[in-house]
Design a protein around this motif. Structure first.
Motif, short mmCIF file in Angstrom:
data_model
loop_
_atom_site.label_atom_id
_atom_site.label_comp_id
_atom_site.label_asym_id
_atom_site.label_seq_id
_atom_site.Cartn_x
_atom_site.Cartn_y
_atom_site.Cartn_z
N SER A 54 0.83 -1.21 0.00
CA SER A 54 0.00 0.00 0.00
C SER A 54 0.86 1.25 0.00
N PHE A 55 1.90 1.26 0.83
CA PHE A 55 2.78 2.43 0.90
C PHE A 55 3.48 2.67 -0.44
N VAL A 56 4.01 1.60 -1.02
CA VAL A 56 4.77 1.74 -2.26
C VAL A 56 3.87 2.18 -3.40
N LEU A 57 2.74 1.53 -3.57
CA LEU A 57 1.87 1.85 -4.69
C LEU A 57 1.31 3.26 -4.58
N ARG A 58 1.00 3.71 -3.40
CA ARG A 58 0.46 5.06 -3.25
C ARG A 58 1.49 6.13 -3.57
N HIS A 59 2.75 5.76 -3.49
CA HIS A 59 3.79 6.73 -3.77
C HIS A 59 4.38 6.60 -5.17
N LEU A 60 3.92 5.60 -5.92
CA LEU A 60 4.41 5.44 -7.29
C LEU A 60 3.76 6.43 -8.22
N VAL A 61 2.49 6.78 -7.97
CA VAL A 61 1.76 7.64 -8.88
C VAL A 61 1.23 8.85 -8.13
N PRO A 62 1.72 10.04 -8.44
CA PRO A 62 1.23 11.26 -7.80
C PRO A 62 -0.08 11.69 -8.38
N GLU A 63 -0.73 12.65 -7.73
CA GLU A 63 -1.91 13.25 -8.33
C GLU A 63 -1.52 13.93 -9.63
N MET A 64 -2.50 14.11 -10.50
CA MET A 64 -2.25 14.79 -11.76
C MET A 64 -1.67 16.18 -11.50
N GLU A 65 -0.63 16.51 -12.25
CA GLU A 65 -0.03 17.82 -12.15
C GLU A 65 -0.29 18.61 -13.42
N HIS A 66 -0.29 19.92 -13.30
CA HIS A 66 -0.36 20.74 -14.49
C HIS A 66 0.90 21.60 -14.57
N ASP A 124 -7.33 8.55 -32.31
CA ASP A 124 -6.37 9.65 -32.37
C ASP A 124 -5.25 9.36 -31.37
N PHE A 125 -4.01 9.38 -31.86
CA PHE A 125 -2.85 9.20 -31.01
C PHE A 125 -2.24 10.57 -30.74
N LEU A 126 -2.22 10.96 -29.48
CA LEU A 126 -1.65 12.24 -29.08
C LEU A 126 -0.53 12.01 -28.08
N SER A 127 0.37 12.97 -27.98
CA SER A 127 1.41 12.86 -26.96
C SER A 127 1.64 14.21 -26.30
N ILE A 128 2.10 14.14 -25.09
CA ILE A 128 2.51 15.33 -24.34
C ILE A 128 3.97 15.13 -23.97
N ASP A 129 4.80 16.10 -24.29
CA ASP A 129 6.23 15.98 -24.05
C ASP A 129 6.56 16.35 -22.60
N ASN A 130 6.12 15.46 -21.71
CA ASN A 130 6.37 15.72 -20.29
C ASN A 130 6.22 14.44 -19.49
N LEU A 131 6.36 14.56 -18.17
CA LEU A 131 6.22 13.42 -17.27
C LEU A 131 4.76 13.00 -17.13
N HIS A 132 4.56 11.89 -16.47
CA HIS A 132 3.23 11.31 -16.31
C HIS A 132 2.24 12.31 -15.71
N LEU A 133 1.16 12.56 -16.43
CA LEU A 133 0.05 13.41 -16.01
C LEU A 133 0.45 14.86 -15.75
N VAL A 134 1.55 15.32 -16.32
CA VAL A 134 1.89 16.74 -16.22
C VAL A 134 1.27 17.43 -17.43
N MET A 135 0.26 18.26 -17.19
CA MET A 135 -0.54 18.84 -18.26
C MET A 135 -0.71 20.34 -18.05
N THR A 136 -1.12 21.01 -19.11
CA THR A 136 -1.41 22.43 -19.02
C THR A 136 -2.91 22.67 -19.13
N GLU A 137 -3.30 23.86 -18.74
CA GLU A 137 -4.69 24.26 -18.94
C GLU A 137 -5.05 24.24 -20.42
N SER A 163 -6.78 18.43 -8.23
CA SER A 163 -6.41 18.14 -9.61
C SER A 163 -7.64 17.86 -10.48
N MET A 164 -8.62 17.16 -9.93
CA MET A 164 -9.83 16.88 -10.70
C MET A 164 -10.66 18.15 -10.89
#
Length: 325
Positions: A9-21, A301-314, A72-73
């Motif tokens: 539980s500890f490891v998995l919860r720290h593997l994926v952060p909340e979505m970032e922008h 549609d295949f799209l990509s974002i040139d950043n880390l996991h779930l790092v997005m912009t408005e 984040s949501m």
């Protein structure tokens, strides 16, 4: 067993952060790869005051370690509303208590949660006869795709953002000199197909070990079914083919999903360890869930974002709203 639960539980919860922008993340179009009142489990993040809207209801599903009404949501919903102010946006939750909802993204039964969400979508006091649009973040993108296959509701567009569509084959890599991390990862992977993990841990239910594929087919309680890898569920395939648009978004610098190309339904060759491109996979060649049909009809549609996991912009979220919602 309790110690194992605590460690995992500890490891998995720290593997994926909340979505970032992030202000520097950008969308890129890519060609086809070669080779308020709450309804139970759904909260109204924004219910339009406009009596008539041209838009279909939007259902969002958060990722692992996040929860339905997190900052984040809310940010994601607000960003989409800046582009399309009359959207109706709903956020799925498994438990109204935020802490329990976050826990349910790690501990539970994936298919039960998908089925639960389906029932609640059908009970919403809104018109869904013309269809709904689904948006999922990371794990949530896998779940909304499963919703489109499992749920007896008309689905228009499915947007999966950095999602393990073909599962994950490994845990995020460790630093070369971090022997503890390596031992920890090996320990976790060795437990993924145990009855306890398959019956209780969400992430184990979409762990897809290409080097131990027979065990995966024997033990997996979720992914092998929605990917039609054990046998063909014709309803799942038909509903998938009925989608208007499947939007698959990969993060180019993703260090959370292994491989990151699972977001585009890529596979791994167990012998060479090399990537198998989308249209060379077994799933595509045999049209197991309808991907070949969708692609030939121009519906992926295949799209990509040139950043880390779930790092997005408005701007990313506004683009999605303008283009697909």
């Amino acid at each position: 067993m309790n110690l194992i639960v605590v460690i995992i539980s500890f490891v998995l919860r720290h593997l994926v952060p909340e979505m970032e922008h992030h202000k520097n993340a950008k969308f890129n179009f890519l060609d086809l790869p070669e080779s308020q009142k709450v309804e139970k489990h759904l909260t109204i993040l924004r219910h339009t005051d406009v009596k008539t809207t041209k838009h279909l209801p939007v259902i969002m599903w958060h990722g692992m370690g996040d929860y339905y009404d997190s900052n984040s949501m809310k940010w994601a919903a607000e960003s989409m509303l800046k582009a399309q102010p009359d959207l109706e946006i709903f956020s799925i939750y498994i438990d109204e208590d935020s802490k329990k909802d976050r826990s349910a993204s790690v501990w539970g039964d994936a298919m039960s949660e998908v089925t639960q969400a389906c029932n609640e979508i059908k009970s919403l006091q809104i018109d869904i006869n013309n269809g709904i649009n689904l948006v999922g973040f990371s794990q949530g993108g896998l779940f909304v795709r499963a919703l489109a296959q499992v749920c007896d509701v008309k689905v228009n567009n499915v947007i999966a953002i950095g999602s393990p569509q073909n599962g994950f084959a490994d845990l995020p890599p460790c630093e070369p000199d971090n022997s503890f991390c390596k031992r920890r990862n090996e320990f976790l992977k060795s437990r993924m197909y145990t009855d306890f993990m398959q019956n209780n841990n969400i992430q184990a239910q979409y762990f897809r070990d290409v080097n131990n594929f027979e065990t995966y087919l024997e033990k997996s309680v979720f992914l092998k079914f929605i990917n039609n890898e054990l046998y063909t569920n014709v309803d799942y395939k038909k509903k998938m083919k009925d989608i208007n648009k499947l939007v698959l978004i990969m993060f180019q610098k993703d260090e959370t999903l292994v491989p990151k190309e699972t977001a585009w339904f890529y596979d791994l060759d167990p012998e060479s360890g090399k990537l198998i491109h989308f249209n060379h996979t077994t799933s595509y060649k045999y049209n197991l869930i309808g991907l070949k049909t969708l692609n030939e009809q121009g519906k992926i549609d295949f799209l990509s974002i040139d950043n880390l996991h779930l790092v997005m912009t408005e701007e990313d979220m506004m683009f999605l709203a303008d283009t697909y919602l």
